[in-house]
Design a protein around this motif. Structure first.
Motif, short mmCIF file in Angstrom:
data_model
loop_
_atom_site.label_atom_id
_atom_site.label_comp_id
_atom_site.label_asym_id
_atom_site.label_seq_id
_atom_site.Cartn_x
_atom_site.Cartn_y
_atom_site.Cartn_z
N GLN A 1 84.21 5.48 115.71
CA GLN A 1 84.85 6.55 114.96
C GLN A 1 83.93 7.73 114.69
OE1 GLN A 1 86.00 3.29 113.72
NE2 GLN A 1 87.79 3.68 114.99
N GLU A 2 82.96 7.95 115.59
CA GLU A 2 82.13 9.15 115.46
C GLU A 2 82.71 10.19 116.40
OE1 GLU A 2 77.70 8.43 115.12
OE2 GLU A 2 78.37 6.55 115.94
N TYR A 3 83.84 10.77 115.98
CA TYR A 3 84.56 11.64 116.90
C TYR A 3 83.76 12.89 117.25
CZ TYR A 3 88.42 8.62 115.74
OH TYR A 3 89.22 7.52 115.58
N GLY A 4 82.99 13.38 116.28
CA GLY A 4 82.20 14.58 116.54
C GLY A 4 81.18 14.36 117.64
N LEU A 5 80.41 13.29 117.51
CA LEU A 5 79.37 13.01 118.49
C LEU A 5 79.99 12.65 119.85
CD1 LEU A 5 76.25 12.90 118.58
CD2 LEU A 5 76.50 10.43 118.59
N GLY A 6 81.03 11.82 119.80
CA GLY A 6 81.72 11.46 121.03
C GLY A 6 82.21 12.70 121.77
N SER A 7 82.73 13.66 121.01
CA SER A 7 83.21 14.89 121.62
C SER A 7 82.07 15.69 122.23
CB SER A 7 83.94 15.75 120.60
OG SER A 7 85.05 15.04 120.09
N ALA A 8 80.93 15.69 121.54
CA ALA A 8 79.78 16.41 122.09
C ALA A 8 79.38 15.82 123.44
CB ALA A 8 78.61 16.37 121.11
N ILE A 9 79.40 14.49 123.54
CA ILE A 9 79.08 13.85 124.83
C ILE A 9 80.09 14.28 125.89
CG2 ILE A 9 78.73 11.67 126.03
CD1 ILE A 9 78.20 10.38 123.30
N ALA A 10 81.36 14.28 125.49
CA ALA A 10 82.41 14.66 126.44
C ALA A 10 82.23 16.10 126.90
CB ALA A 10 83.78 14.47 125.80
N VAL A 11 81.88 16.98 125.97
CA VAL A 11 81.68 18.38 126.34
C VAL A 11 80.51 18.50 127.31
CG1 VAL A 11 80.98 20.65 125.47
CG2 VAL A 11 82.69 19.32 124.24
N MET A 12 79.46 17.73 127.04
CA MET A 12 78.31 17.77 127.93
C MET A 12 78.69 17.32 129.34
SD MET A 12 74.65 16.05 127.24
CE MET A 12 74.33 15.11 128.69
N LEU A 13 79.44 16.23 129.41
CA LEU A 13 79.87 15.74 130.72
C LEU A 13 80.70 16.79 131.44
CD1 LEU A 13 80.14 13.43 132.76
CD2 LEU A 13 81.99 12.50 131.38
N THR A 14 81.61 17.43 130.71
CA THR A 14 82.45 18.46 131.31
C THR A 14 81.60 19.62 131.83
OG1 THR A 14 84.10 17.88 129.65
CG2 THR A 14 84.51 19.86 130.93
N LEU A 15 80.62 20.04 131.03
CA LEU A 15 79.76 21.15 131.46
C LEU A 15 78.97 20.78 132.70
CD1 LEU A 15 78.43 22.53 128.06
CD2 LEU A 15 80.08 23.58 129.62
N MET A 16 78.52 19.53 132.76
CA MET A 16 77.78 19.10 133.95
C MET A 16 78.66 19.19 135.19
SD MET A 16 75.70 15.81 132.53
CE MET A 16 75.40 15.14 134.14
#
Lengths: 324, 301
Positions: free
Chosen positions: A290-305
């Motif tokens: 339930q760490e949605y903020g951090l999980g989202s940051a990872i997802a954003v990073m993956l998308t940017l890559m």
């Protein structure tokens, strides 16, 4: 084929009046019409893919946990999630290498193997070729979920056929090996699974490209004394550069995003943190902890890559040719 | 590919020195292949066999008794049984198939409904910024599904669409649209422009041009696109796993439920996997020609 379809309407059109003049239709409407045709598709994609992505970017700068889901409130914390993410050793030692090294291996394996199969298919007669294509297309059409289970079973620690074969050959002890606990063997199996699932696409695509290469080019190369590798290197590769670029881009996109093939493997759903890739890690951070903020940051990073990789590829692909 | 390559494929005159048979396959090294060619053929068969073997192994296991599935060395000869299939089909499998069928068929229909006009707008009657729009479409393919699942989950929960098969229908439509538009566009580009101009000259409306002129020519391309969308939807796992529960779950989710609740009953799991794969493999196999064409067209163009 195109000749026959062409003549029918064209012949009837020849006798008819010159194009009726649109009297009052302003040019604007003519220009707007294609956009009207595009609008529904863009709207659906915008609502269901782009808007959620925007929300994820927003989430990634919030301190958003279960508490916030309940209350609906959120705390803006700026780049804190990203700072936390980038300073986490797990990212650099486990998740990122798992994603990037695996993707490189899988893309390389898929493209090289697919190309080899395409080259083989080209030399076959039509009947045999059809049979072989049928066989490999079965591998392609199989759901990733069932494919993954089959591979898990083949490498099963106790009763897997690979273990039985290796024990029979005396290569491993009777106790067997748990392939799923070690990062390297875990991803070797994932790579096998992905290459098996992905190479048919590469093979049929490259084959379609190969069949468009004029045979004269090969004949000329052969007259010049070029061997098989040289013919591939100097005729096939340059001619099919766009095809190779496309299959590589698509394979890269797929292999960076691999989810089911990791998540469903033993330990892949979070019990063995050693084997997670960025996608699964993001998912577990969000839904599991339930760490949605951090999980989202990872997802954003993956998308940017993925975005960066694709832009580099597309640049290379369209460097000297116009998009048709 | 470029126009010249297309031209070479379709309209290249037969060089006087080559026979029709050699030209048909377009294989360069055929003539000099004696024993080497045979070895290559054997090797190809081996490759095909190796790659079909995991699938074969699964199907074989599905016909075994649980006891036969675990023997060491593995049994190749055994008394086949339909027991496992009975167990799978006798359970609560059918609702999942129904859900999968709804998600697959309706999303594919929607993709075509939205994708055909869009592809038309990007090929025959191109908008000014065609390139940008195409890049936009393909860029959404880069989007990792894990990136969008949290907002989608929250939004679906808010409008009470969780565990609802129509949520999946919509998502699969969005998921498949980009690739479908690219594929359909490449097929549209193959339609000789003469037909369209002729129809326009006759004063046919846009919808008429689409419906009675383009559609018949486009049928194989549309079929290929539809098949690929069907395969992707049927096999989709991530959205189904997260957005459905007991009511709207699809067959890939059924499979995961199987492994956790039934433990390690591999024979039964194999039977389930076989049943799950069967419809889509049959679809893919029957329409292989279109599929191969569609797959390669979408990428090559």
């Amino acid at each position: 084929m195109s000749g026959t379809v062409l003549t029918r309407p064209a012949a009837s059109a020849a006798g008819s009046a010159p194009p009726p003049r649109r009297r009052t239709l302003p040019r604007l409407r003519k220009q707007a019409r294609p956009w009207l045709l595009l609008a529904p598709a863009l709207l659906v994609i915008g609502t269901l893919l782009v808007y959620p992505l925007g929300r994820v970017v927003w989430l990634s700068v919030q301190d958003y946990g279960l508490r916030n889901v309940v209350s609906g409130e959120s705390d803006y914390i700026g780049a804190d999630n990203y700072v936390r993410l980038l300073s986490e050793p797990y990212l650099w030692q486990i998740a990122l290498p798992n994603t990037v090294v695996f993707a490189a291996a899988a893309v390389g394996g898929t493209v090289v193997f697919g190309t080899l199969v395409a080259l083989l298919l080209r030399t076959l007669g039509p009947v045999v070729r059809t049979i072989v294509i049928s066989c490999i297309m079965v591998a392609w059409a199989m759901p990733a979920v069932t494919g993954t289970y089959v591979w898990i079973w083949i490498f099963d620690v106790d009763r897997g056929i690979v273990r039985q074969a290796l024990v029979a050959l005396g290569l491993i002890g009777a106790d067997g090996v748990n392939w799923f606990t070690e990062r390297l063997t875990f991803y070797a199996i994932v790579t096998l699974n992905i290459v098996h699932h992905g190479f048919p696409f590469v093979a049929v695509t490259v084959l379609a490209g190969l069949l468009t290469v004029p045979r004269e080019l090969y004949e000329a190369a052969m007259l010049d004394g070029a061997g098989a590798w040289q013919r591939f290197r100097h005729v096939t590769l340059p001619t099919l550069r766009p095809v190779f670029a496309v299959v590589t881009i698509l394979s890269t996109i797929w292999d960076f995003k691999v989810f089911a093939q990791v998540y469903l493997m033993p330990g892949g759903s979070g019990s063995n943190m050693e084997v997670l890739n960025l996608g699964v890690w993001s998912y577990i951070r969000s839904f599991g902890r339930q760490e949605y903020g951090l999980g989202s940051a990872i997802a954003v990073m993956l998308t940017l890559m993925l975005l960066a990789i694709t832009i580099v590829y597309l640049r290379a692909l369209f460097r000297d040719e116009e998009l048709r | 590919m470029t126009a010249t390559a297309d031209h070479a494929k379709t309209a290249r005159p037969v060089p006087p020195t080559t026979t029709g048979a050699a030209r048909k396959g377009g294989r360069p090294g055929r003539r000099k292949s004696g024993p080497g060619g045979r070895a290559l053929t054997v090797f190809t068969w081996a490759v095909a066999l190796v790659f079909i073997s995991p699938v074969l192994w699964m199907v074989l296991t599905a016909f075994k008794q649980e006891g036969d599935a675990y023997t060491d060395p593995p049994k190749v000869l055994f008394t086949p049984t339909l027991e496992q299939f009975g167990a799978v089909l006798g359970g609560d499998f059918l609702p999942y198939v129904g859900n999968s069928a709804i998600a697959t068929l309706f999303s594919t229909a929607l993709v075509l409904l939205l994708g055909v006009p869009a592809a038309y707008a990007l090929s025959i009657a191109p908008v000014r910024r065609t390139k940008d729009v195409l890049f936009f479409f393909i860029s959404t393919k880069m989007l990792p599904v894990v990136a969008v699942i949290v907002p989608l989950y929250v939004a679906a929960g808010r409008i009470r669409m969780l565990d609802n098969i129509w949520t999946l229908v919509l998502l699969y439509t969005a998921m498949n649209l980009p690739i479908a538009v690219w594929m359909l566009r490449s097929f549209f580009l193959e339609v000789p422009t003469g037909i369209i101009e002729a129809a326009r000259l006759e004063g046919a409306s846009l919808s008429r041009v689409l419906w009675s002129v383009m559609l018949p020519v486009m049928a194989p391309g549309i079929a290929a696109t539809a098949l690929i969308c069907m395969i992707f939807s049927w096999n989709e796992f991530f959205f189904a796993l997260n957005l459905t529960a007991a009511k709207a779950a699809t067959v890939p989710v059924f499979m995961t439920g199987f492994i956790t609740s039934e433990g390690l009953y591999w024979a039964q799991l194999s039977a389930a996997a076989t049943v799950v794969s069967l419809p889509i493999v049959i679809v893919g196999w029957v329409a292989q020609r279109q599929l191969v064409r569609g797959l390669s067209m979408g990428a090559v163009k």
